[in-house]
Design a protein around this motif. Structure first.
Motif, PDB file in Angstrom:
ATOM      1  N   GLY A 161      -5.767   5.697  -3.268  1.00 33.41           N
ATOM      2  CA  GLY A 161      -6.386   6.459  -4.349  1.00 33.41           C
ATOM      3  C   GLY A 161      -5.586   7.640  -4.843  1.00 33.41           C
ATOM      4  N   MET A 162      -4.616   8.134  -4.048  1.00 34.37           N
ATOM      5  CA  MET A 162      -3.786   9.264  -4.462  1.00 34.37           C
ATOM      6  C   MET A 162      -2.411   8.762  -4.909  1.00 34.37           C
ATOM      7  N   TYR A 163      -1.842   9.445  -5.927  1.00 33.65           N
ATOM      8  CA  TYR A 163      -0.560   9.013  -6.474  1.00 33.65           C
ATOM      9  C   TYR A 163       0.321  10.220  -6.795  1.00 33.65           C
ATOM     10  N   LEU A 164       1.637   9.981  -6.795  1.00 29.26           N
ATOM     11  CA  LEU A 164       2.632  10.989  -7.114  1.00 29.26           C
ATOM     12  C   LEU A 164       3.493  10.503  -8.262  1.00 29.26           C
ATOM     13  N   VAL A 176       6.216   2.750  -3.590  1.00 29.47           N
ATOM     14  CA  VAL A 176       5.963   2.008  -4.820  1.00 29.47           C
ATOM     15  C   VAL A 176       5.118   0.787  -4.474  1.00 29.47           C
ATOM     16  N   PRO A 177       4.015   0.534  -5.184  1.00 34.59           N
ATOM     17  CA  PRO A 177       3.253  -0.698  -4.939  1.00 34.59           C
ATOM     18  C   PRO A 177       4.139  -1.908  -5.207  1.00 34.59           C
ATOM     19  N   GLU A 202      14.364  -2.270  -2.312  1.00 29.69           N
ATOM     20  CA  GLU A 202      14.887  -1.694  -3.546  1.00 29.69           C
ATOM     21  C   GLU A 202      15.103  -0.193  -3.403  1.00 29.69           C
ATOM     22  N   ARG A 203      16.010   0.325  -4.218  1.00 28.30           N
ATOM     23  CA  ARG A 203      16.292   1.752  -4.208  1.00 28.30           C
ATOM     24  C   ARG A 203      15.179   2.515  -4.911  1.00 28.30           C
ATOM     25  N   GLN A 204      15.011   3.789  -4.536  1.00 23.60           N
ATOM     26  CA  GLN A 204      14.006   4.675  -5.116  1.00 23.60           C
ATOM     27  C   GLN A 204      12.593   4.126  -4.936  1.00 23.60           C
ATOM     28  N   ALA A 205      12.395   3.373  -3.863  1.00 25.55           N
ATOM     29  CA  ALA A 205      11.070   2.809  -3.594  1.00 25.55           C
ATOM     30  C   ALA A 205      10.205   3.740  -2.758  1.00 25.55           C
ATOM     31  N   VAL A 206      10.808   4.817  -2.245  1.00 25.89           N
ATOM     32  CA  VAL A 206      10.089   5.779  -1.402  1.00 25.89           C
ATOM     33  C   VAL A 206      10.294   7.177  -1.978  1.00 25.89           C
ATOM     34  N   ALA A 207       9.223   7.961  -2.008  1.00 22.52           N
ATOM     35  CA  ALA A 207       9.306   9.370  -2.411  1.00 22.52           C
ATOM     36  C   ALA A 207       8.613  10.216  -1.354  1.00 22.52           C
ATOM     37  N   VAL A 208       9.228  11.347  -1.007  1.00 19.51           N
ATOM     38  CA  VAL A 208       8.686  12.211   0.045  1.00 19.51           C
ATOM     39  C   VAL A 208       8.540  13.628  -0.474  1.00 19.51           C
ATOM     40  N   LEU A 209       7.343  14.195  -0.299  1.00 19.02           N
ATOM     41  CA  LEU A 209       7.125  15.623  -0.525  1.00 19.02           C
ATOM     42  C   LEU A 209       7.332  16.330   0.799  1.00 19.02           C
ATOM     43  N   ALA A 210       8.231  17.313   0.843  1.00 24.21           N
ATOM     44  CA  ALA A 210       8.495  18.072   2.065  1.00 24.21           C
ATOM     45  C   ALA A 210       7.966  19.489   1.888  1.00 24.21           C
ATOM     46  N   TYR A 223       2.256   5.544  -4.706  1.00 29.05           N
ATOM     47  CA  TYR A 223       0.967   5.822  -4.069  1.00 29.05           C
ATOM     48  C   TYR A 223       1.198   6.584  -2.767  1.00 29.05           C
ATOM     49  N   THR A 224       0.260   7.442  -2.420  1.00 32.81           N
ATOM     50  CA  THR A 224       0.376   8.312  -1.253  1.00 32.81           C
ATOM     51  C   THR A 224      -0.007   7.531  -0.004  1.00 32.81           C
ATOM     52  N   PHE A 225       0.900   7.464   0.962  1.00 31.39           N
ATOM     53  CA  PHE A 225       0.761   6.592   2.126  1.00 31.39           C
ATOM     54  C   PHE A 225       0.318   7.374   3.366  1.00 31.39           C
ATOM     55  N   TYR A 226       1.181   8.260   3.859  1.00 29.20           N
ATOM     56  CA  TYR A 226       0.823   9.037   5.049  1.00 29.20           C
ATOM     57  C   TYR A 226       1.669  10.295   5.113  1.00 29.20           C
TER      58      TYR A 226
END
Length: 339
Positions: A116-119, A164-165, A177-185, A129-132
């Protein structure tokens, strides 16, 4: 004979309770966060420590092509992008109705969210989508954030992972694939008072001391755990900071920290354990679970419009800046002679 309605009600209530227990157990076993491999650890003096990761995990090699994380947020490598749009934290302010799972995954503590959460926004190429989220910490005498800012390693770093879904695991996404993960630190500092939002997580940590332990916790609006000003951040392309160290990650590191109390921090450094095969069942405290910083090479750190860009934050920056000035001067002197 009249039926015993009281007994029937008790039986029905027990059946409902049993169903709820089964449903919760099923939810826990359906967690998409696996316990990490025992083939690596964070002890710098053991065979499984970070400097030996590349012997077992080929992608953990830091070189020009395989840009690794974490990094020093070095102002010499920063470039401000005033036209970059704001971060989009969709539904981060929503209180999710179902509980979250908090789990000891051997190399960290992880909290798995519900869908339900997205970045999106900023310089991100797509919506995630926000995973963990997971945590990196130090010890009683050392700090443990993975990224370093203004010459400082903070006591802790909180990382929120997005995919990425339709990918459902980090490795599946990053391998594909590249750029398939995004991390907020988010840097975590020590303040004088308990953080009431963080307390939900901190209080649960001592109840999951061993790898594989997990439980439910009450959710809260995730936005409440982020810095007050989320417009100040730095963005760069890097890797996962644990094996397989896959380099398909868009990193966004907030400038401003959040604050927790010493008591809340102590629950991480004093109650979380991990196992190594040769140690049998003897637990060992999980301490300093951060990867050393990696070379930036030619990567640029994109600073958001409101983020600070310090003049110099390290001796390395000063030396690099002086070298750049000298090189520019040398080129300007040589060019007339070459023409």
């Amino acid at each position: 004979m009249q039926p015993d309605t009281k007994r029937m009600d008790m039986t029905f209530s027990r059946a409902i309770l049993f169903s709820l227990i089964l449903a919760k157990a099923s939810a826990l076993t359906n967690s998409h966060i696996a316990v990490s491999s025992p083939d690596y650890c964070y002890d710098p003096y053991r065979w499984c420590g970070p400097k030996y990761w590349q012997a077992t995990f080929q992608y953990c090699t830091s070189d020009f092509m395989e840009s690794q994380s974490p990094v020093i947020l070095n102002p010499f490598h920063m470039m401000r992008n005033r036209s970059m749009g704001p971060l989009e934290l969709l539904a981060y302010d929503v209180l999710q109705s179902e509980p979250w799972i908090i789990k000891n995954i051997r190399d960290t503590i992880a909290v798995e969210f519900n869908p339900g959460m997205y970045l999106g926004g900023a310089n991100l190429p797509r919506s995630y989508y926000t995973f963990y989220m997971a945590f990196h910490w130090g010890s009683e005498t050392t700090n443990g954030s993975e990224h370093i800012y203004n010459d400082r390693r903070y006591p802790m770093e909180m990382q929120i992972f997005h995919l990425v879904p339709p990918y459902q695991t980090l490795n599946e996404a990053a391998f594909t694939e590249r750029q398939a993960v995004a991390v907020l630190a988010v840097f975590v500092d020590i303040g004088p008072e308990d953080n009431p939002v963080f307390e939900t997580i901190s209080r649960a940590v001592p109840t999951i001391p061993l790898a594989g332990d997990e439980k439910f916790i009450d959710p809260f609006p995730l936005r409440d755990l982020l810095p007050n000003d989320t417009s100040k951040f730095y963005q760069y392309t890097g890797s996962l900071t644990f094996p397989e160290c896959l380099y398909a990650v868009e990193w966004i590191v907030f400038q401003e920290p959040i604050y927790i109390s010493q008591k809340q921090y102590n629950r991480f450094i004093g109650t979380v354990y991990y196992h190594e095969p040769e140690e049998g069942e003897e637990p060992r405290l999980l301490l300093q679970n951060y990867r050393p910083t990696q070379a930036l090479f030619d990567r640029i750190l994109i600073a958001s419009a409101n983020a600070a860009v310090p003049m110099f934050s390290s001796s390395h920056s000063l030396v690099a800046s002086l070298l750049a000035v000298l090189l520019t001067s040398l080129v300007s002197l040589l060019l007339p002679r070459m023409t």
